[in-house]
Design a protein around this motif. Sequence first.
Motif, PDB file in Angstrom:
ATOM      1  N   LEU A  18       0.823  -1.214   0.000  1.00  0.00           N
ATOM      2  CA  LEU A  18       0.000   0.000   0.000  1.00  0.00           C
ATOM      3  C   LEU A  18       0.856   1.263   0.000  1.00  0.00           C
ATOM      4  O   LEU A  18       0.560   2.235  -0.705  1.00  0.00           O
ATOM      5  CB  LEU A  18      -0.957  -0.005   1.200  1.00  0.00           C
ATOM      6  CG  LEU A  18      -2.108  -1.008   1.135  1.00  0.00           C
ATOM      7  CD1 LEU A  18      -2.912  -0.980   2.419  1.00  0.00           C
ATOM      8  CD2 LEU A  18      -2.988  -0.727  -0.063  1.00  0.00           C
ATOM      9  N   THR A  19       1.919   1.282   0.762  1.00  0.00           N
ATOM     10  CA  THR A  19       2.832   2.430   0.790  1.00  0.00           C
ATOM     11  C   THR A  19       3.479   2.615  -0.582  1.00  0.00           C
ATOM     12  O   THR A  19       3.622   3.747  -1.065  1.00  0.00           O
ATOM     13  CB  THR A  19       3.911   2.239   1.883  1.00  0.00           C
ATOM     14  OG1 THR A  19       3.273   2.047   3.140  1.00  0.00           O
ATOM     15  CG2 THR A  19       4.835   3.432   1.952  1.00  0.00           C
ATOM     16  N   SER A  20       3.858   1.528  -1.224  1.00  0.00           N
ATOM     17  CA  SER A  20       4.463   1.605  -2.564  1.00  0.00           C
ATOM     18  C   SER A  20       3.479   2.165  -3.578  1.00  0.00           C
ATOM     19  O   SER A  20       3.832   2.994  -4.419  1.00  0.00           O
ATOM     20  CB  SER A  20       4.946   0.227  -3.020  1.00  0.00           C
ATOM     21  OG  SER A  20       5.916  -0.261  -2.152  1.00  0.00           O
ATOM     22  N   VAL A  21       2.221   1.711  -3.502  1.00  0.00           N
ATOM     23  CA  VAL A  21       1.197   2.208  -4.424  1.00  0.00           C
ATOM     24  C   VAL A  21       0.989   3.707  -4.220  1.00  0.00           C
ATOM     25  O   VAL A  21       0.933   4.485  -5.178  1.00  0.00           O
ATOM     26  CB  VAL A  21      -0.123   1.423  -4.251  1.00  0.00           C
ATOM     27  CG1 VAL A  21      -1.268   2.108  -4.975  1.00  0.00           C
ATOM     28  CG2 VAL A  21       0.044  -0.002  -4.737  1.00  0.00           C
ATOM     29  N   VAL A  22       0.894   4.152  -2.981  1.00  0.00           N
ATOM     30  CA  VAL A  22       0.719   5.579  -2.690  1.00  0.00           C
ATOM     31  C   VAL A  22       1.937   6.368  -3.176  1.00  0.00           C
ATOM     32  O   VAL A  22       1.801   7.446  -3.768  1.00  0.00           O
ATOM     33  CB  VAL A  22       0.462   5.797  -1.173  1.00  0.00           C
ATOM     34  CG1 VAL A  22       0.532   7.272  -0.816  1.00  0.00           C
ATOM     35  CG2 VAL A  22      -0.876   5.215  -0.776  1.00  0.00           C
ATOM     36  N   ALA A  23       3.143   5.844  -2.945  1.00  0.00           N
ATOM     37  CA  ALA A  23       4.371   6.530  -3.387  1.00  0.00           C
ATOM     38  C   ALA A  23       4.422   6.618  -4.910  1.00  0.00           C
ATOM     39  O   ALA A  23       4.790   7.668  -5.471  1.00  0.00           O
ATOM     40  CB  ALA A  23       5.602   5.803  -2.857  1.00  0.00           C
ATOM     41  N   LEU A  24       4.040   5.551  -5.620  1.00  0.00           N
ATOM     42  CA  LEU A  24       4.022   5.570  -7.083  1.00  0.00           C
ATOM     43  C   LEU A  24       3.004   6.581  -7.607  1.00  0.00           C
ATOM     44  O   LEU A  24       3.260   7.304  -8.576  1.00  0.00           O
ATOM     45  CB  LEU A  24       3.721   4.177  -7.641  1.00  0.00           C
ATOM     46  CG  LEU A  24       4.880   3.183  -7.595  1.00  0.00           C
ATOM     47  CD1 LEU A  24       4.406   1.794  -8.014  1.00  0.00           C
ATOM     48  CD2 LEU A  24       6.003   3.654  -8.498  1.00  0.00           C
ATOM     49  N   PHE A  27       4.478  10.013  -7.061  1.00  0.00           N
ATOM     50  CA  PHE A  27       5.542  10.269  -8.033  1.00  0.00           C
ATOM     51  C   PHE A  27       4.950  10.567  -9.411  1.00  0.00           C
ATOM     52  O   PHE A  27       5.371  11.507 -10.086  1.00  0.00           O
ATOM     53  CB  PHE A  27       6.485   9.065  -8.113  1.00  0.00           C
ATOM     54  CG  PHE A  27       7.520   9.204  -9.180  1.00  0.00           C
ATOM     55  CD1 PHE A  27       8.600  10.051  -9.015  1.00  0.00           C
ATOM     56  CD2 PHE A  27       7.421   8.494 -10.369  1.00  0.00           C
ATOM     57  CE1 PHE A  27       9.565  10.190 -10.003  1.00  0.00           C
ATOM     58  CE2 PHE A  27       8.360   8.617 -11.367  1.00  0.00           C
ATOM     59  CZ  PHE A  27       9.445   9.475 -11.177  1.00  0.00           C
ATOM     60  N   ALA A  28       3.963   9.775  -9.834  1.00  0.00           N
ATOM     61  CA  ALA A  28       3.333   9.994 -11.141  1.00  0.00           C
ATOM     62  C   ALA A  28       2.648  11.355 -11.181  1.00  0.00           C
ATOM     63  O   ALA A  28       2.737  12.084 -12.178  1.00  0.00           O
ATOM     64  CB  ALA A  28       2.336   8.885 -11.445  1.00  0.00           C
ATOM     65  N   SER A  29       1.999  11.720 -10.101  1.00  0.00           N
ATOM     66  CA  SER A  29       1.336  13.018 -10.037  1.00  0.00           C
ATOM     67  C   SER A  29       2.359  14.158 -10.109  1.00  0.00           C
ATOM     68  O   SER A  29       2.159  15.141 -10.821  1.00  0.00           O
ATOM     69  CB  SER A  29       0.511  13.107  -8.752  1.00  0.00           C
ATOM     70  OG  SER A  29      -0.049  14.383  -8.616  1.00  0.00           O
TER      71      SER A  29
END
Length: 193
Positions: A18-24, A27-29
């Motif tokens: 979940l932390t990785s998904v939020v970080a990705l 980053f994309a934003s």
Amino acid sequence: MTPRRGFTLLEVMIAVVLTSVVALMAFASARLSAESSAVIQRDLMRVRTDRAARQTLLDLLHNVRPPRSRGDTSFALSGDTLTFTAGGAAPLDPEYDWLVAIGPTDSGLSLVARSLGRGPAASTRLRLPRITRWQVRVLPPRGREWKDVWAPAPVLPEAVAITLWSGDDPLGPPLTIRMSEASAAPAESDYMD
């Protein structure tokens, strides 16, 4: 049984995912925001450059000097090249009159101005690379039909219309400049000898 302390391996793995998904997503934003900002800045710079080029042409043509002596030809349009004498005012040094030549080249619209008069010779060049072609038309005094050619004459045209292009895209609406009241043909006695 004793109560357990800490997290299970499964809970830790879910938290990491979940932390990785939020970080990705963050980053994309941020990347999308930076790319959008760069595009907007580039477009804004292009608009400012186009606007400055149009304003420079307007300023120069508003300062076209009417003929001052017999044989003085202060304005000519031949092919794609426009030449005229401009009185000293922005954007050129007001201490001089200037002979200005504007025309398209392989690397954009070229503006060359050379000082006239008794002072030290001065010249300036400006190249507008985004302007790949232009169309200049003149309206003769008391005329009804626009012309693509204006032979050197002791009188200025009534108006000048300029359309600028970058590739196949016009850079804004055509510029139409009404020449000053001085463009009226001077009487024979008004020429200085």
